[in-house]
Design a protein around this motif. Sequence first.
Motif, short mmCIF file in Angstrom:
data_model
loop_
_atom_site.label_atom_id
_atom_site.label_comp_id
_atom_site.label_asym_id
_atom_site.label_seq_id
_atom_site.Cartn_x
_atom_site.Cartn_y
_atom_site.Cartn_z
N ALA A 1 65.21 32.76 42.78
CA ALA A 1 65.15 33.38 44.20
C ALA A 1 65.76 32.73 45.27
O ALA A 1 66.42 33.40 46.01
N ARG A 2 66.07 31.43 45.27
CA ARG A 2 66.84 30.78 46.22
C ARG A 2 68.23 31.09 46.13
O ARG A 2 69.11 31.31 47.04
N ALA A 3 68.86 31.00 44.77
CA ALA A 3 70.13 31.41 44.34
C ALA A 3 70.50 33.02 45.00
O ALA A 3 71.72 33.07 45.68
N ARG A 4 69.71 33.80 44.69
CA ARG A 4 70.13 35.27 45.26
C ARG A 4 70.02 35.27 46.66
O ARG A 4 70.86 35.93 47.31
N GLU A 5 69.27 34.44 47.39
CA GLU A 5 69.00 34.46 48.81
C GLU A 5 70.16 33.33 49.58
O GLU A 5 70.27 33.50 50.79
N GLY A 6 70.95 32.71 48.69
CA GLY A 6 71.90 31.82 49.11
C GLY A 6 71.24 30.39 49.86
O GLY A 6 71.85 29.78 50.70
N ILE B 1 55.07 36.00 37.69
CA ILE B 1 56.55 36.01 37.20
C ILE B 1 56.90 37.01 36.19
O ILE B 1 56.51 37.09 35.33
N PRO B 2 58.37 37.71 36.40
CA PRO B 2 58.57 38.59 35.38
C PRO B 2 58.77 38.27 34.07
O PRO B 2 59.25 37.04 33.98
N PRO B 3 58.39 39.17 33.05
CA PRO B 3 58.34 38.67 31.76
C PRO B 3 59.77 38.06 31.24
O PRO B 3 59.73 37.21 30.48
N VAL B 4 60.75 38.64 31.89
CA VAL B 4 62.17 38.25 31.27
C VAL B 4 62.58 36.69 31.49
O VAL B 4 62.86 36.05 30.88
N GLU B 5 61.75 36.55 32.77
CA GLU B 5 61.92 34.94 33.35
C GLU B 5 61.15 34.07 32.39
O GLU B 5 61.49 32.92 32.07
N ILE B 6 59.80 34.35 31.96
CA ILE B 6 59.17 33.69 31.05
C ILE B 6 59.56 33.69 29.83
O ILE B 6 59.39 32.38 29.06
N LEU B 7 60.37 34.64 29.22
CA LEU B 7 61.01 34.51 27.94
C LEU B 7 62.02 33.57 27.81
O LEU B 7 62.31 32.71 26.92
N LEU B 8 62.70 33.75 29.11
CA LEU B 8 63.98 32.61 29.29
C LEU B 8 63.34 31.18 29.28
O LEU B 8 64.11 30.33 28.76
N ILE C 1 58.35 25.33 33.87
CA ILE C 1 59.60 25.45 33.83
C ILE C 1 59.76 26.83 34.43
O ILE C 1 60.75 27.47 35.15
N ALA C 2 59.01 27.86 34.07
CA ALA C 2 58.99 29.10 34.18
C ALA C 2 58.85 29.32 35.81
O ALA C 2 59.48 30.19 36.56
N ASP C 3 57.85 28.62 36.32
CA ASP C 3 57.67 28.71 37.83
C ASP C 3 58.95 28.20 38.78
O ASP C 3 59.46 28.58 39.65
N HIS C 4 59.57 26.96 38.25
CA HIS C 4 60.73 26.65 38.58
C HIS C 4 61.88 27.55 38.55
O HIS C 4 62.71 27.82 39.51
N LEU C 5 62.05 28.05 37.29
CA LEU C 5 63.05 28.98 37.22
C LEU C 5 63.04 30.18 38.11
O LEU C 5 64.07 30.59 38.87
N HIS C 6 61.92 30.66 38.36
CA HIS C 6 61.59 31.77 39.09
C HIS C 6 61.95 31.66 40.66
O HIS C 6 62.80 32.19 41.17
N HIS C 7 61.57 30.47 41.16
CA HIS C 7 62.17 29.92 42.61
C HIS C 7 63.30 29.72 42.85
O HIS C 7 63.97 30.06 43.73
N ARG D 1 74.10 32.06 38.68
CA ARG D 1 74.56 30.83 38.36
C ARG D 1 73.80 29.80 39.27
O ARG D 1 74.25 30.01 40.64
N LEU D 2 72.90 29.09 38.95
CA LEU D 2 72.37 28.08 39.86
C LEU D 2 73.31 26.76 40.15
O LEU D 2 74.16 26.60 39.33
N PRO D 3 73.00 26.28 41.45
CA PRO D 3 73.85 25.30 41.72
C PRO D 3 73.71 24.03 40.64
O PRO D 3 72.81 23.86 39.87
N GLY D 4 74.82 23.22 40.41
CA GLY D 4 74.68 22.27 39.15
C GLY D 4 73.85 21.39 39.45
O GLY D 4 73.14 20.95 38.54
N ASP D 5 73.23 21.01 40.75
CA ASP D 5 72.02 19.89 40.77
C ASP D 5 71.02 20.40 40.29
O ASP D 5 70.00 19.60 40.01
N GLU D 6 70.76 21.72 40.06
CA GLU D 6 69.25 22.23 39.51
C GLU D 6 69.37 21.82 38.13
O GLU D 6 68.13 21.69 37.78
#
Length: 288
Positions: free
Chosen positions: A112-117, A72-79, A103-109, A153-158
């Motif tokens: 990725a889902r949001a960027r892929e639509g 997982i990218p360091p920026v995402e772990i820090l976030l 949290i980091a693992d969920h955030l990472h995926h 911006r992740l979907p609201g349900d996230e």
Amino acid sequence: MIPPQRLVIQRVHNNNVVLALDARGRGVVVTGPGVGFGARRGVLVDTERAEAVYVPEDTSRADAAAGTLAQIPPVEILLARGILEQATALTGLARPETLLLPIADHLHHAIARAREGVVIDLPLVWEVRHLYPRELAAGRTALDMIEQRLGVRLPGDEATAFALHFVSATFSGEVLDRTVSMTQALAEIFDVLEEETGTRLDRESEAAARFVTHLRFLFVRLADGRKVTVAPALVGEALESSVPEVVRLAREVAAVLDATWGQHLSVDETTYIALHVHRLLSDAGHGH
């Protein structure tokens, strides 16, 4: 930077993630830019470079956790760490250190889902909104932080998915099982009422919110084994004579709760449920 502590490196996964042993001999994962640079087994972690320490529930899995975090990218772990700090401030998380990886693992995926639509259907959105408003508020704050830091911006349900992580850290395994039972029972109760009355209930309405509030306190009492205050006998008699259908529905709701908690609800508790069912259905325009 984390507070100074004695952490002995066991394995360097990359420049930003190392596996270490803490002073209690537990396997822990230490993250931070450069924390693994030039490091080797047996030396102390440079806590000046360390930003977070993750303590897995099962410390025998610490090395596997370190391997996951290393992807997982360091920026995402820090976030993820920042999200946990905010959630702790909002909800009083008892053990935030156990949540860094989830949290980091969920955030990472999720990113990725949001960027892929890609949009997934998240369960229990409505139930979490009513049962865990503080955790949901923390989940919504997480979405704002992600947008501010990463421009996604992740979907609201996230927010619900993050909230469920926060809920899981609040309870022991036994109580978490009760939490799952609570959310499932709530959904089942509304399904029963809709099926029995043929009425589509607006689960976002004020009437539904009031009904859920009563059920939430009832869930807590059942979990603690406490009985409801005695309801006046006249109330039950009045409901039985004027709206027998409502009393029958209240018994259906009580049956769901009996099955969930293995406790028989008293006549008094069923009377209180009947009062709230009556109000819910009256506001929904269902005639009796």
